[in-house]
Design a protein around this motif. Sequence first.
Motif, mmCIF file in Angstrom:
data_model
loop_
_atom_site.group_PDB
_atom_site.id
_atom_site.type_symbol
_atom_site.label_atom_id
_atom_site.label_comp_id
_atom_site.label_asym_id
_atom_site.label_seq_id
_atom_site.Cartn_x
_atom_site.Cartn_y
_atom_site.Cartn_z
ATOM 1 N N GLU A 191 -3.339 3.253 -8.390
ATOM 2 C CA GLU A 191 -2.250 2.336 -8.017
ATOM 3 C C GLU A 191 -2.489 0.949 -8.574
ATOM 4 O OE1 GLU A 191 -1.331 3.988 -3.578
ATOM 5 O OE2 GLU A 191 -1.060 1.839 -3.928
ATOM 6 N N GLY A 192 -1.424 0.338 -9.050
ATOM 7 C CA GLY A 192 -1.509 -1.061 -9.452
ATOM 8 C C GLY A 192 -1.700 -1.909 -8.203
ATOM 9 N N ILE A 247 -0.934 -4.726 -5.713
ATOM 10 C CA ILE A 247 0.217 -5.544 -5.320
ATOM 11 C C ILE A 247 -0.302 -6.842 -4.713
ATOM 12 C CG2 ILE A 247 2.254 -5.656 -3.826
ATOM 13 C CD1 ILE A 247 2.490 -3.497 -5.985
ATOM 14 N N GLN A 261 -10.674 5.556 -0.596
ATOM 15 C CA GLN A 261 -10.122 4.726 -1.664
ATOM 16 C C GLN A 261 -11.146 3.730 -2.179
ATOM 17 O OE1 GLN A 261 -7.205 1.565 -0.237
ATOM 18 N NE2 GLN A 261 -6.727 3.269 1.104
ATOM 19 N N ARG A 278 -0.629 11.876 -1.393
ATOM 20 C CA ARG A 278 -0.109 10.595 -1.885
ATOM 21 C C ARG A 278 0.696 10.738 -3.179
ATOM 22 N NH1 ARG A 278 -2.477 6.037 0.752
ATOM 23 N NH2 ARG A 278 -4.460 6.480 1.760
ATOM 24 N N GLU A 305 1.785 -7.514 5.244
ATOM 25 C CA GLU A 305 2.206 -6.111 5.369
ATOM 26 C C GLU A 305 3.095 -5.937 6.596
ATOM 27 O OE1 GLU A 305 -0.989 -3.114 4.275
ATOM 28 O OE2 GLU A 305 -2.209 -4.910 4.487
ATOM 29 N N GLU A 321 3.153 3.599 2.310
ATOM 30 C CA GLU A 321 3.074 5.010 2.711
ATOM 31 C C GLU A 321 3.981 5.328 3.872
ATOM 32 O OE1 GLU A 321 -0.970 6.053 3.493
ATOM 33 O OE2 GLU A 321 -1.204 4.629 5.111
ATOM 34 N N LYS A 325 -6.980 6.063 -4.938
ATOM 35 C CA LYS A 325 -6.990 6.653 -3.592
ATOM 36 C C LYS A 325 -6.993 8.172 -3.711
ATOM 37 C CE LYS A 325 -3.937 2.991 -1.811
ATOM 38 N NZ LYS A 325 -2.609 2.690 -1.262
HETATM 39 P P1 AMP Z 1 -3.520 2.654 2.636
HETATM 40 O O1 AMP Z 1 -4.600 3.596 3.031
HETATM 41 O O2 AMP Z 1 -2.689 3.106 1.487
HETATM 42 O O3 AMP Z 1 -2.675 2.260 3.820
HETATM 43 O O4 AMP Z 1 -4.252 1.300 2.182
HETATM 44 C C1 AMP Z 1 -5.066 0.567 3.064
HETATM 45 C C2 AMP Z 1 -4.922 -0.916 2.789
HETATM 46 O O5 AMP Z 1 -5.369 -1.235 1.459
HETATM 47 C C3 AMP Z 1 -3.484 -1.417 2.852
HETATM 48 O O6 AMP Z 1 -3.123 -1.702 4.177
HETATM 49 C C4 AMP Z 1 -3.558 -2.666 1.964
HETATM 50 O O7 AMP Z 1 -4.097 -3.753 2.677
HETATM 51 C C5 AMP Z 1 -4.537 -2.251 0.873
HETATM 52 N N1 AMP Z 1 -3.805 -1.682 -0.262
HETATM 53 C C6 AMP Z 1 -3.466 -0.386 -0.413
HETATM 54 N N2 AMP Z 1 -2.783 -0.175 -1.570
HETATM 55 C C7 AMP Z 1 -2.690 -1.374 -2.170
HETATM 56 C C8 AMP Z 1 -2.102 -1.820 -3.396
HETATM 57 N N3 AMP Z 1 -1.492 -0.986 -4.253
HETATM 58 N N4 AMP Z 1 -2.201 -3.141 -3.708
HETATM 59 C C9 AMP Z 1 -2.840 -4.004 -2.861
HETATM 60 N N5 AMP Z 1 -3.410 -3.638 -1.693
HETATM 61 C C10 AMP Z 1 -3.350 -2.344 -1.338
#
Ligand code: AMP
Length: 354
Positions: free
Chosen positions: A180-181, A183, A156, A104, A188, A266, A145
């Motif tokens: 990560e901040g 969002i 995460q 990442r 999505e 991602e 994460k």
């Molecule tokens: P990821 O494994 O990075 O795909 O994250 C899994 C889920 O967590 C995402 O589909 C979002 O719903 C939530 N998420 C991940 N990163 C963020 C972020 N920086 N801000 C808010 N929600 C997040």
Amino acid sequence: MAVNSKTLGILGGGQLGRMSAMAAERLGITTHIYCPEAGCPASLVAPHFTCAKYEDEQALKEFANAVDVISYEFENIPLKTIEFLQTLKPVYPDSKLLEVSQNRLKEKEFLNSIDIPTAPWAPCRKSDDIKVTLESWKTGQCIIKTARFGYDGKGQVFHRDSDNISDSWSSLNTEEAVIEGIIDFDFEVSIIIARDLQGQMAVYPPVKNEHKNHILDKTFYPAPLPENLQAEAAEMARKIADAVNLVGVLTLELFVTKDGALIANEIAPRTHNSGHWTIDACKVSQFENHVRCVTGLSVGDPAPHSAAEMHNLIGDDIERLETYEKMENAYIHLYGKTEARKGRKMGHVTILKE
Ligand code: AMP
């Protein structure tokens, strides 16, 4: 006239490999699956199967000898395996893209280096990094994460103001992570792009994704995105594909913020669960396009002919099959898994709309 009768080797035996093998079969392309798990979903539909570990050099050599070109269906294949195979046969997408999407930190660096916005982020190697980052961001919360091997919400932690920083850090049990901040997104989306050996690209329209327990639950085409954001998402996908000299399919996941901006979350160097609807609703599916691109055929027309909704059948969802069977416009896909465990993707259904 000579006809393309290549053999495509696929590392990984899950449903993505299975649906790629099924698409290949329609094009007269033979597939050879390589996976350490006997009876895996892809092995049940492919004519050739090697059951061996990703570290088994002898088995990898024999596999490479038996195929013309190699691809992979998930990104956690050891990088070393891909680098070794690359010395024997072409592997698409290549190891550079795989390396970026396996970590990442590298992924965020890469996206920002080509001016694609991401959530604010900082590397994390000890709990103090979280403290320092939160202080500089003037906030008490973030998502941390693990840099590698995270998927479906695993690896995460959501750190809140009231949480203890060292507890959040140690819960990840890792040496390298990204902070990560948060969002504040509205919804999505993801966008899938295919690029062939000649550099021609086909971009599928963005779709809206809904998750349940951190696992994709439903995908909707069309996504409720204004035209300018659809174009922007497509432009981002093209920029990434060109920057990495993509051959095959790549997926970009994005947040749509409440004030209408797109933020990259991602990239996956492969076909994606959010593209399963393309089998039933598009001229050429993501799987066919992946196979086309990596075997040297030209990329096919991604245009949808119907609106669609994709429902994943996860674990006990399989019990809802009868309901879907009664729906005239529902197209059922099952992956040949015999045991419905919690969180396990058993199949999906595409519901075609007007
Ligand atoms: P990821 O494994 O990075 O795909 O994250 C899994 C889920 O967590 C995402 O589909 C979002 O719903 C939530 N998420 C991940 N990163 C963020 C972020 N920086 N801000 C808010 N929600 C997040």
